[in-house]
Design a protein around this motif. Structure first.
Motif, mmCIF file in Angstrom:
data_model
loop_
_atom_site.group_PDB
_atom_site.id
_atom_site.type_symbol
_atom_site.label_atom_id
_atom_site.label_comp_id
_atom_site.label_asym_id
_atom_site.label_seq_id
_atom_site.Cartn_x
_atom_site.Cartn_y
_atom_site.Cartn_z
ATOM 1 N N LEU A 117 1.474 -2.282 1.502
ATOM 2 C CA LEU A 117 1.791 -3.331 0.532
ATOM 3 C C LEU A 117 1.308 -4.698 1.007
ATOM 4 N N GLY A 118 1.434 -4.960 2.283
ATOM 5 C CA GLY A 118 0.977 -6.236 2.818
ATOM 6 C C GLY A 118 -0.517 -6.400 2.700
ATOM 7 N N GLU A 119 -1.247 -5.344 2.998
ATOM 8 C CA GLU A 119 -2.703 -5.387 2.932
ATOM 9 C C GLU A 119 -3.204 -5.466 1.490
ATOM 10 N N SER A 120 -2.596 -4.709 0.601
ATOM 11 C CA SER A 120 -3.078 -4.622 -0.776
ATOM 12 C C SER A 120 -2.582 -5.741 -1.683
ATOM 13 N N GLY B 19 -0.515 -8.563 -0.350
ATOM 14 C CA GLY B 19 -0.125 -9.764 0.370
ATOM 15 C C GLY B 19 1.381 -9.927 0.506
ATOM 16 N N VAL B 20 2.111 -8.833 0.415
ATOM 17 C CA VAL B 20 3.572 -8.875 0.558
ATOM 18 C C VAL B 20 3.894 -9.198 2.016
ATOM 19 N N GLU C 221 10.421 -12.424 -6.096
ATOM 20 C CA GLU C 221 11.067 -13.571 -6.736
ATOM 21 C C GLU C 221 10.094 -14.418 -7.544
ATOM 22 N N GLY C 222 8.842 -14.487 -7.105
ATOM 23 C CA GLY C 222 7.847 -15.262 -7.839
ATOM 24 C C GLY C 222 7.227 -14.504 -8.996
#
Length: 81
Positions: free
Chosen positions: A23-26, A28-29, A58-59
């Motif tokens: 998720l972080g890589e895909s 930016g989480v 949240e955004g």
């Protein structure tokens, strides 16, 4: 800000861990998603458990359709609220 959450349902713990990392890589989480074991009703065996990846948005910047396609790569899906 509203408390929007997405829940991705995965078939096993390994898939859930891979999804949480990707998720972080895909997308930016940056906040670590929460992994939750979801035993199927009436099942005590860990093999019969799904795993949930819960992430806050949240955004409201994450596209639900893209998350659905993303989870499908691991035979999972995004649960509708």
């Amino acid at each position: 800000m509203s408390d929007v959450r997405h829940v991705l349902v995965l078939p096993d713990r390994e898939a859930a861990e891979e999804v949480a990392e990707a998720l972080g890589e895909s997308f930016g989480v940056v906040e670590e998603p929460r992994l939750v074991r979801d035993a199927l009703a009436g099942e005590d065996d860990a093999e019969d458990a799904q795993w949930l990846v819960v992430l806050r948005d949240e955004g409201q910047r994450l596209d639900p359709g893209e998350l659905d396609e993303f989870a499908a790569r691991w035979d999972g899906w995004r649960e509708e609220p």
